[in-house]
Write a protein that holds these residues in place. Structure first.
Motif, PDB file in Angstrom:
ATOM      1  N   LYS A 111       0.853  -1.189   0.000  1.00 55.02           N
ATOM      2  CA  LYS A 111       0.000   0.000   0.000  1.00 55.02           C
ATOM      3  C   LYS A 111       0.886   1.235   0.000  1.00 55.02           C
ATOM      4  O   LYS A 111       2.100   1.127   0.137  1.00 55.02           O
ATOM      5  N   LEU A 112       0.244   2.393  -0.143  1.00 59.03           N
ATOM      6  CA  LEU A 112       0.980   3.653  -0.178  1.00 59.03           C
ATOM      7  C   LEU A 112       1.912   3.777   1.032  1.00 59.03           C
ATOM      8  O   LEU A 112       3.088   4.103   0.905  1.00 59.03           O
ATOM      9  N   VAL A 113       1.366   3.467   2.206  1.00 60.62           N
ATOM     10  CA  VAL A 113       2.138   3.621   3.432  1.00 60.62           C
ATOM     11  C   VAL A 113       3.346   2.689   3.430  1.00 60.62           C
ATOM     12  O   VAL A 113       4.465   3.079   3.790  1.00 60.62           O
ATOM     13  N   ASP A 114       3.127   1.457   2.983  1.00 63.74           N
ATOM     14  CA  ASP A 114       4.230   0.504   2.918  1.00 63.74           C
ATOM     15  C   ASP A 114       5.346   1.045   2.046  1.00 63.74           C
ATOM     16  O   ASP A 114       6.527   0.945   2.367  1.00 63.74           O
ATOM     17  N   ALA A 115       4.934   1.633   0.913  1.00 66.16           N
ATOM     18  CA  ALA A 115       5.923   2.123  -0.041  1.00 66.16           C
ATOM     19  C   ALA A 115       6.705   3.285   0.550  1.00 66.16           C
ATOM     20  O   ALA A 115       7.917   3.389   0.351  1.00 66.16           O
ATOM     21  N   ILE A 116       6.014   4.150   1.307  1.00 62.35           N
ATOM     22  CA  ILE A 116       6.708   5.320   1.850  1.00 62.35           C
ATOM     23  C   ILE A 116       7.716   4.911   2.917  1.00 62.35           C
ATOM     24  O   ILE A 116       8.840   5.378   2.942  1.00 62.35           O
ATOM     25  N   PHE A 117       7.310   3.988   3.791  1.00 57.06           N
ATOM     26  CA  PHE A 117       8.195   3.648   4.899  1.00 57.06           C
ATOM     27  C   PHE A 117       9.033   2.394   4.653  1.00 57.06           C
ATOM     28  O   PHE A 117       9.734   1.940   5.540  1.00 57.06           O
ATOM     29  N   HIS A 118       8.935   1.850   3.450  1.00 57.91           N
ATOM     30  CA  HIS A 118       9.670   0.619   3.122  1.00 57.91           C
ATOM     31  C   HIS A 118       9.493  -0.451   4.196  1.00 57.91           C
ATOM     32  O   HIS A 118      10.453  -0.933   4.781  1.00 57.91           O
ATOM     33  N   THR A 119       8.263  -0.795   4.444  1.00 58.47           N
ATOM     34  CA  THR A 119       7.989  -1.790   5.468  1.00 58.47           C
ATOM     35  C   THR A 119       8.368  -3.174   4.977  1.00 58.47           C
ATOM     36  O   THR A 119       8.825  -3.350   3.849  1.00 58.47           O
ATOM     37  N   LYS A 120       8.109  -4.131   5.834  1.00 60.86           N
ATOM     38  CA  LYS A 120       8.451  -5.511   5.495  1.00 60.86           C
ATOM     39  C   LYS A 120       7.658  -5.969   4.266  1.00 60.86           C
ATOM     40  O   LYS A 120       8.199  -6.619   3.374  1.00 60.86           O
TER      41      LYS A 120
ATOM     42  N   VAL C 179       9.467  11.013  -0.581  1.00 59.71           N
ATOM     43  CA  VAL C 179       8.261  10.188  -0.517  1.00 59.71           C
ATOM     44  C   VAL C 179       7.825   9.766  -1.922  1.00 59.71           C
ATOM     45  O   VAL C 179       7.547   8.592  -2.182  1.00 59.71           O
ATOM     46  N   SER C 180       7.809  10.733  -2.839  1.00 56.46           N
ATOM     47  CA  SER C 180       7.354  10.403  -4.197  1.00 56.46           C
ATOM     48  C   SER C 180       8.257   9.364  -4.828  1.00 56.46           C
ATOM     49  O   SER C 180       7.796   8.428  -5.470  1.00 56.46           O
ATOM     50  N   HIS C 181       9.554   9.537  -4.619  1.00 55.64           N
ATOM     51  CA  HIS C 181      10.504   8.592  -5.202  1.00 55.64           C
ATOM     52  C   HIS C 181      10.192   7.176  -4.741  1.00 55.64           C
ATOM     53  O   HIS C 181      10.156   6.237  -5.515  1.00 55.64           O
ATOM     54  N   ARG C 182       9.936   7.060  -3.437  1.00 54.15           N
ATOM     55  CA  ARG C 182       9.646   5.721  -2.912  1.00 54.15           C
ATOM     56  C   ARG C 182       8.335   5.183  -3.470  1.00 54.15           C
ATOM     57  O   ARG C 182       8.231   4.004  -3.790  1.00 54.15           O
ATOM     58  N   VAL C 183       7.336   6.057  -3.558  1.00 47.58           N
ATOM     59  CA  VAL C 183       6.032   5.583  -4.029  1.00 47.58           C
ATOM     60  C   VAL C 183       6.116   5.174  -5.499  1.00 47.58           C
ATOM     61  O   VAL C 183       5.593   4.129  -5.893  1.00 47.58           O
ATOM     62  N   ILE C 184       6.816   6.008  -6.282  1.00 52.62           N
ATOM     63  CA  ILE C 184       6.876   5.734  -7.717  1.00 52.62           C
ATOM     64  C   ILE C 184       7.566   4.409  -7.990  1.00 52.62           C
ATOM     65  O   ILE C 184       7.175   3.660  -8.871  1.00 52.62           O
ATOM     66  N   ASN C 185       8.600   4.113  -7.199  1.00 54.59           N
ATOM     67  CA  ASN C 185       9.327   2.870  -7.434  1.00 54.59           C
ATOM     68  C   ASN C 185       8.762   1.706  -6.640  1.00 54.59           C
ATOM     69  O   ASN C 185       9.491   0.900  -6.103  1.00 54.59           O
ATOM     70  N   SER C 186       7.452   1.676  -6.523  1.00 57.91           N
ATOM     71  CA  SER C 186       6.855   0.550  -5.815  1.00 57.91           C
ATOM     72  C   SER C 186       5.692   0.037  -6.650  1.00 57.91           C
ATOM     73  O   SER C 186       5.439   0.517  -7.746  1.00 57.91           O
ATOM     74  N   ARG C 187       4.986  -0.912  -6.080  1.00 59.20           N
ATOM     75  CA  ARG C 187       3.829  -1.470  -6.771  1.00 59.20           C
ATOM     76  C   ARG C 187       2.807  -0.386  -7.084  1.00 59.20           C
ATOM     77  O   ARG C 187       2.209  -0.372  -8.160  1.00 59.20           O
TER      78      ARG C 187
END
Lengths: 265, 291, 334
Positions: A111-120, C179-187
């Motif tokens: 989810k968005l939060v996971d992506a922001i905080f790089h969770t497990k 924050v955006s960088h992390r979000v963009i490079n995720s699912r």
């Protein structure tokens, strides 16, 4: 041999045009089920009804015991129906690897939060997507194209990428809409081997195809549509000897007989 | 009650101007197949052309209409060359942003050339009021209604009865097929675009006459009205867009009867958003064709 | 050119640190207050344009009404801080959340609609927000605006000079980029981009397009709200005349000139546009004509912008056949 996909009297009308009328069929697990029919017989419309792009006007589509006729396209995909399109719908400007990674969307849940905080969850998902994508590419024999832009690939390979992308989501049934269209003989044969290999690994496949040789050699059950109606269903041998099918393809009368004779040779 | 009925007349009159804007807009969108954000500025230029004509040649309405039409036609050509012709094969958002840029260009140029002040456009038409039963209607409103109806009829006849109109309708449906039967799609599309712009220019002029003023930034509100009306009518359908324009005009004027005139624009948009939530395709009816 | 790109790619971290150090030290070199204000503007618009880029560049929904969210954020912060004695920081977050909620509401009707309808609705919504701000006398002060917005205080440290605000804007821009960088490079980011490239295919892979689009919209609006709140306490006086459609187009022009679909693009765009504003001040109103012309030129020759994602649908929809070495066309004879 459990049932995967079943339709009960599915109809789809566009105003007055009855594109699909009263089609019932059943796909069992482990099948390669082919749908054939002349141009404009409603094959693709039937496919679109099964995968939720159109809603059936009447009738039910039942997938693994669940009525999916009213679900949205996304929900149906999430239930386990993977498909490809008649005209390839790739993410042309992304590399093949990225294409397949998006195919892993369903298997992951960042989810968005996971992506922001790089969770497990995020780390697990990224690792999973990477591994799964590479594995799928290997399975489809596409490793050497992993970093190429999908739009730059030759047509036959693009088709294969589309199948691989769909496979990455671990579909319970894989629906291929004219996978061999526009391919030459060699590419078609390679595709057939690929499809058969997938099937031998337990993948259920439903496909539309115009190439008779492909269908007859590859499928274990075939349904024939003509003008939206189902006219025949059965094994390849049964279908190819069916009078009605021959009429549908070659017409009736003297000319039709000539054509049928010509086709047999 | 009398107040409301008068507001209704105002609404219909204003709505008919919106309808004309929307007709122009739908013609542009229908024929080029691209969405334009320049329409407001085109209308503004039409109003200014009429303004200067009235200044030089006296209050001659016909001459004004002609000037507005001609000026907008020319601008339409420029818009076509800059924003559409190059982008027929490109994704839609590119030409969209291009039209936004072009509208900024025209607006700022107009502010430099015409000045930022409001120009008065007084007494183009005598201020005579007629009393018909409970409603009073003035000459201006009658003239506006007449101009809109005449123009809409002429356009409708042109599109449906003449060869040129049929060609335009053909390219609005299928450009490739039109190529194949030997229609010069690029130049025809330009003519279509210019017709739409010309009608928009006349609508802009009517707007200026109605509010008795024209100014360089008037395009913004007008283009929003044209959008809303046209979206209500399903973007490309000329007749339904006209209906949409009428609806917006009436609803605005009835809305401000019950609240403040400051919320005029807000009413139009809220109505638009409501309609779009309920019926995304606007008033347009789905025909029995494959989507 | 290619060598430069490779070099940048290799030493990405070092370059980033260099730029960051430069940004931190640069304003200390003793500039005039007015010059520092320009830097503040640039940084503010970096975040603002960046947040618009999230919607326009990454999920391909052409939103034209970003000034509306900016407005919501600014007014939220202004109204609350002038009426109640509260710390600014939670209010800043609240302003962001409020803007995000407004963004969600606006994106609801657009779920069923495509491309252009979204543009029109965002445009309309932005106007409606401005009209509300202008006419809701009791809440927003109408055309007089809101005066005397208190400065924020951070543990006894008051932000009372442009230089201090410079660091506040810098901090927010950095957090936003991170924050955006992390979000963009995720699912999540991948699903946004898949919608931009091909919505039909994205749906067939089980991407929940409506939810993803709404989230995307809310995410962009959130940052616009936050920057709006900071803007309100920075200028201490806001009125609705700032948040017109032209402001929205101004933000958009930064995104377009700088480049859509990359995080660097809006940063460059903000520097270029605000820099040009200062350089071109002598030619007065003509500079707006220049921007407009620049946008058109950009669309003609480089639709993805100066630093935009050249391998995306934003670049004009044509796949450029480049010999990548690995992709070889099979030469087969039937």
């Amino acid at each position: 041999m459990s049932e995967i996909l079943r339709t009960e009297g599915v109809c789809r009308y566009f105003g007055g045009l009855k594109a699909v009328e009263d089609v019932s069929m059943q796909v069992n697990s482990g099948d390669i089920f082919g749908i054939i029919g002349p141009n404009g017989a409603g094959k693709t419309t039937f496919f679109n009804v099964c995968s939720g792009i159109y809603k059936p006007t009447k009738g039910k589509v039942i997938f693994c015991g669940q009525d999916i006729s009213d679900l949205s396209q996304e929900s149906i995909s999430r239930a386990g129906v993977g498909r490809t399109f008649q005209t390839t719908q790739l993410f042309q400007f992304m590399s093949v690897l990225e294409n397949v990674k998006i195919g892993c969307h369903m298997g992951t849940k960042t989810k968005l939060v996971d992506a922001i905080f790089h969770t497990k969850t995020y780390k697990e998902d990224e690792a999973f997507a990477e591994e799964k994508a590479v594995e799928t590419l290997r399975k489809a024999g596409l490793e050497q194209y992993a970093n190429t832009l999908a739009g730059n690939l030759p047509y036959g390979i693009q088709r294969r990428v589309e199948i691989a992308r769909s496979l990455a989501s671990d579909p319970k049934i894989l629906m291929l809409d004219e996978p061999a269209a526009g391919m030459n003989r060699l590419e078609t044969d390679a595709l057939r081997d690929f499809v058969e290999e997938l099937n031998s690994q337990g993948q259920t496949i439903l496909l539309i195809e115009h190439d008779m040789k492909f269908v007859m050699n590859c499928c274990n059950r075939i349904m024939v549509l003509n003008f939206g109606k189902k006219i025949c269903e059965g094994s390849p041998d049964y279908v190819s000897n069916n009078k009605e099918v021959q009429t549908a393809y070659f017409g009736s009368g003297t000319f039709g007989k000539e054509a049928a004779k010509y086709a047999e040779n | 009650m009398e107040y409301i009925s008068n507001q209704l007349i105002n609404g219909i009159c204003q709505g008919s101007i919106y309808a004309l804007m929307a007709i122009g807009y739908s013609v542009v969108v229908g024929i080029t197949g691209m969405v334009t954000f320049t329409h407001g500025e085109v209308m503004m230029l039409g109003a200014f052309a009429a303004y200067y004509t009235f200044l030089w040649a006296g209050n001659n309405l016909l001459l004004g209409i002609f000037a507005a039409f001609a000026a907008s036609w020319l601008v339409g050509m420029a818009v076509y060359k800059v924003c559409y012709e190059h982008f027929f094969d490109a994704p839609r958002h590119i030409s969209l942003i291009c039209t936004v840029g072009f509208s900024m260009l025209i607006k700022n140029l107009a502010q430099i050339i015409f000045g930022a002040n409001r120009m008065p456009m007084l007494n183009i038409i005598d201020n005579r009021v007629y009393q018909i039963g409970p409603v009073s209607i003035n000459l201006l409103q009658i003239v506006i209604l007449a101009v809109v109806i005449v123009l809409a009829t002429v356009l409708s006849l042109f599109l449906n009865k003449t060869k040129g109109g049929i060609v335009l309708r053909a390219i609005s449906q299928e450009k490739t097929a039109a190529y194949m039967v030997g229609i010069n799609v690029r130049s025809t599309a330009m003519v279509g675009n210019c017709i739409g712009c010309g009608i928009g220019g006349v609508a802009g002029m009517l707007m200026a006459i109605y509010y008795q003023t024209c100014y360089a930034t008037m395009g913004g509100t007008m283009s929003m009205k044209a959008f809303s009306s046209s979206v209500l009518g399903g973007m490309t359908d000329v007749r339904l867009s006209a209906v949409g324009g009428l609806c917006i005009g009436v609803i605005e004027n009835l809305g401000i009867t019950f609240s403040s005139a400051n919320f005029r624009d807000a009413f139009a948009f809220c109505f638009l958003i409501l309609v779009l939530i309920i019926r995304p395709q606007g008033f347009a009816v789905k025909k029995g064709a494959r989507p | 050119m290619n060598r430069l790109k490779e070099y940048v790619k290799k030493n990405q971290k070092m370059i980033l640190i260099l730029i960051l150090a430069f940004a931190v030290v640069f304003p200390l070199l003793g500039f005039e207050k007015s010059t520092i204000r320009i830097f503040c503007r640039i940084l503010m618009y970096m975040t603002l344009a960046g947040s618009l880029n999230i919607t326009n560049g990454y999920s391909g929904q052409t939103s034209l009404g970003h000034a509306g969210f900016f407005c919501v954020g600014a007014y939220t912060a202004a109204i609350i801080t002038t009426r109640f004695e509260v710390s600014f920081w939670p209010i800043m977050i609240l302003a962001g959340i409020f803007a995000a909620v407004v963004g969600l509401i606006i994106s609801v009707p657009t779920i069923r609609l495509k491309g252009i309808y979204l543009s029109i609705i965002t445009l309309g919504a932005s106007e409606v927000i401005r009209i509300l701000a202008l006419n809701w006398q009791s809440l927003t002060g109408g055309s007089f605006g809101i005066k005397g917005i208190p400065r924020p205080v951070f543990f006894g440290f008051e932000f009372d000079s442009p230089l201090k605000f410079y660091y506040l804007f810098l901090g927010i821009a950095l957090i936003f980029l991170f924050v955006s960088h992390r979000v963009i490079n995720s699912r999540v980011g991948r699903s946004w981009m898949s919608i931009r490239e091909n919505e039909l295919a994205a749906k067939s892979l089980g991407v929940e397009c409506s939810a993803a689009k709404m989230m995307n919209f809310a995410f962009g609006a959130f940052w616009a709200g936050i920057i709006g709140a900071v803007y309100a306490v920075y200028v201490q006086y806001i009125d609705s005349a700032v948040f017109t459609l032209d402001e929205g187009f101004n933000i958009m022009s930064m995104v377009i000139i700088g480049g859509q679909g990359t995080l660097v693009g809006p940063l460059v765009g903000s520097v270029v546009v605000n820099g040009l504003t200062e350089v071109l001040r002598p030619i007065g109103v003509w500079r707006f004509v220049m921007y407009a012309a620049l946008i058109i030129v950009m669309m003609w020759f480089r639709p993805q912008g100066l630093m935009g994602a050249s391998n995306s649908i934003l670049a004009g929809g044509k796949v450029k056949m480049k010999a990548t070495g690995k992709a070889k066309r099979k030469e087969t004879t039937p």
